[in-house]
Scaffold this active site. Sequence first.
Site, PDB file in Angstrom:
ATOM      1  N   SER A 142      48.396  35.414  44.552  1.00  9.24           N
ATOM      2  CA  SER A 142      47.641  36.295  45.445  1.00  9.24           C
ATOM      3  C   SER A 142      48.071  36.016  46.871  1.00  9.24           C
ATOM      4  O   SER A 142      48.336  34.857  47.228  1.00  9.24           O
ATOM      5  CB  SER A 142      46.145  35.999  45.306  1.00  9.24           C
ATOM      6  OG  SER A 142      45.434  36.623  46.345  1.00  9.24           O
TER       7      SER A 142
ATOM      8  N   TYR B 143      39.767  29.281  45.495  1.00 12.09           N
ATOM      9  CA  TYR B 143      40.698  30.277  44.951  1.00 12.09           C
ATOM     10  C   TYR B 143      42.014  30.251  45.725  1.00 12.09           C
ATOM     11  O   TYR B 143      43.104  30.231  45.147  1.00 12.09           O
ATOM     12  CB  TYR B 143      40.057  31.663  45.034  1.00 12.09           C
ATOM     13  CG  TYR B 143      40.920  32.800  44.510  1.00 12.09           C
ATOM     14  CD1 TYR B 143      41.088  32.996  43.136  1.00 12.09           C
ATOM     15  CD2 TYR B 143      41.540  33.696  45.389  1.00 12.09           C
ATOM     16  CE1 TYR B 143      41.864  34.043  42.647  1.00 12.09           C
ATOM     17  CE2 TYR B 143      42.312  34.742  44.907  1.00 12.09           C
ATOM     18  CZ  TYR B 143      42.476  34.923  43.542  1.00 12.09           C
ATOM     19  OH  TYR B 143      43.249  35.966  43.068  1.00 12.09           O
TER      20      TYR B 143
HETATM   21  P1  NAP Z   1      39.762  40.180  35.932  1.00 12.96           P
HETATM   22  O1  NAP Z   1      39.557  41.629  35.728  1.00 12.96           O
HETATM   23  O2  NAP Z   1      38.601  39.324  36.297  1.00 12.96           O
HETATM   24  O3  NAP Z   1      40.483  39.608  34.607  1.00 12.96           O
HETATM   25  C1  NAP Z   1      40.780  38.257  34.526  1.00 12.96           C
HETATM   26  C2  NAP Z   1      41.422  38.000  33.185  1.00 12.96           C
HETATM   27  O4  NAP Z   1      41.727  36.603  33.106  1.00 12.96           O
HETATM   28  C3  NAP Z   1      40.480  38.315  31.999  1.00 12.96           C
HETATM   29  O5  NAP Z   1      41.236  38.777  30.920  1.00 12.96           O
HETATM   30  C4  NAP Z   1      39.897  36.940  31.692  1.00 12.96           C
HETATM   31  O6  NAP Z   1      39.445  36.773  30.362  1.00 12.96           O
HETATM   32  C5  NAP Z   1      41.149  36.099  31.914  1.00 12.96           C
HETATM   33  N1  NAP Z   1      40.838  34.682  31.992  1.00 12.96           N
HETATM   34  C6  NAP Z   1      40.026  34.016  32.836  1.00 12.96           C
HETATM   35  N2  NAP Z   1      39.991  32.717  32.523  1.00 12.96           N
HETATM   36  C7  NAP Z   1      40.798  32.551  31.448  1.00 12.96           C
HETATM   37  C8  NAP Z   1      41.182  31.451  30.663  1.00 12.96           C
HETATM   38  N3  NAP Z   1      40.721  30.218  30.882  1.00 12.96           N
HETATM   39  N4  NAP Z   1      42.061  31.653  29.654  1.00 12.96           N
HETATM   40  C9  NAP Z   1      42.556  32.885  29.399  1.00 12.96           C
HETATM   41  N5  NAP Z   1      42.207  33.978  30.086  1.00 12.96           N
HETATM   42  C10 NAP Z   1      41.338  33.804  31.102  1.00 12.96           C
HETATM   43  O7  NAP Z   1      40.830  39.892  37.059  1.00 12.96           O
HETATM   44  P2  NAP Z   1      42.138  40.704  37.536  1.00 12.96           P
HETATM   45  O8  NAP Z   1      41.792  41.346  38.805  1.00 12.96           O
HETATM   46  O9  NAP Z   1      42.681  41.492  36.421  1.00 12.96           O
HETATM   47  O10 NAP Z   1      43.083  39.468  37.868  1.00 12.96           O
HETATM   48  C11 NAP Z   1      44.245  39.153  37.131  1.00 12.96           C
HETATM   49  C12 NAP Z   1      45.086  38.198  37.963  1.00 12.96           C
HETATM   50  O11 NAP Z   1      45.436  38.845  39.203  1.00 12.96           O
HETATM   51  C13 NAP Z   1      44.351  36.916  38.354  1.00 12.96           C
HETATM   52  O12 NAP Z   1      45.253  35.825  38.287  1.00 12.96           O
HETATM   53  C14 NAP Z   1      43.949  37.164  39.788  1.00 12.96           C
HETATM   54  O13 NAP Z   1      43.788  35.975  40.528  1.00 12.96           O
HETATM   55  C15 NAP Z   1      45.106  38.011  40.290  1.00 12.96           C
HETATM   56  N6  NAP Z   1      44.792  38.827  41.478  1.00 12.96           N
HETATM   57  C16 NAP Z   1      43.877  39.833  41.396  1.00 12.96           C
HETATM   58  C17 NAP Z   1      43.598  40.588  42.539  1.00 12.96           C
HETATM   59  C18 NAP Z   1      42.616  41.734  42.533  1.00 12.96           C
HETATM   60  O14 NAP Z   1      42.400  42.350  43.593  1.00 12.96           O
HETATM   61  N7  NAP Z   1      42.018  42.110  41.408  1.00 12.96           N
HETATM   62  C19 NAP Z   1      44.256  40.300  43.739  1.00 12.96           C
HETATM   63  C20 NAP Z   1      45.182  39.259  43.783  1.00 12.96           C
HETATM   64  C21 NAP Z   1      45.452  38.539  42.629  1.00 12.96           C
HETATM   65  P3  NAP Z   1      37.890  36.992  29.945  1.00 12.96           P
HETATM   66  O15 NAP Z   1      37.716  38.464  29.729  1.00 12.96           O
HETATM   67  O16 NAP Z   1      37.741  36.197  28.709  1.00 12.96           O
HETATM   68  O17 NAP Z   1      37.052  36.487  31.073  1.00 12.96           O
END
Ligand code: NAP
Length: 226
Positions: free
Chosen positions: A136, A151
Amino acid sequence: MKKIILVTGGNRGIGLGICKELAGQGHTVLLGSRTLDQGVSAASSLAGEIQVLKLDVTEEADIVRAVKYITDHHGQLDVLINNAGIISTGTGATFSEAREVKRVMETNFYGAWRVAQLMLPLLEKSREARIINMSSGMGALDDLDGGYAAYRMSKSALNALTILLANELRGKISVNAMCPGWVRTEMGGADASRSIEQGADTAVWLATAEKIPTGKFFRDRKVISW
Ligand code: NAP
């Protein structure tokens, strides 16, 4: 070329978007999900070749089982996308608890690291292996401000790991980090500026483009500052 691609946290959000696009392109997608039920249910909404693996990245036994499954069924792994991640509470470093830092690091940093380490022998069997770490911009060293200290530190550490691995594996496996931008997922919230498809785009590109560099940090397919 058809690839075998593992996406952690593939059951929802950006991870699911990545799985959808890659399976649609004809690749074999291994959808890692912390709970099997949610992975199976997510996979049922997708077309293409999807295999669901129960994979909590903080559980060594899950990673070992996933390695065995991939070894037995595919014999190699072409791309690992370390996408699984959690957000921390909104506090800055002054008020962040060490406990919270540990909790977030466990998934965002140690989880990605351990999965990469244990998948390494399978990646080494691929002719053109890649590791993509979902980082990120909030972890970029010139943007360490505005709360979410735990984070941010987890993503700065993931970026450092990306550089270390890229240097150690140079010539064998390319290793890059990326920022998806601010994306409308459970983590990003409804007000975020980007769709899941936009957030997934750079990961899909890094996984499939013919030639990619190593040891870089990307957003929108362009190199950004660490
Ligand atoms: P999200 O909708 O909250 O999804 C997170 C995913 O990670 C879910 O599938 C969750 O599984 C899984 N997860 C969490 N802990 C885990 C574990 N211990 N083992 C396996 N899976 C696990 O988030 P997202 O926005 O899609 O984010 C995906 C990635 O992009 C993350 O690394 C995040 O930091 C990064 N990111 C996101 C944004 C944004 O604006 N959304 C911006 C920058 C970076 P469960 O369903 O079981 O909880």
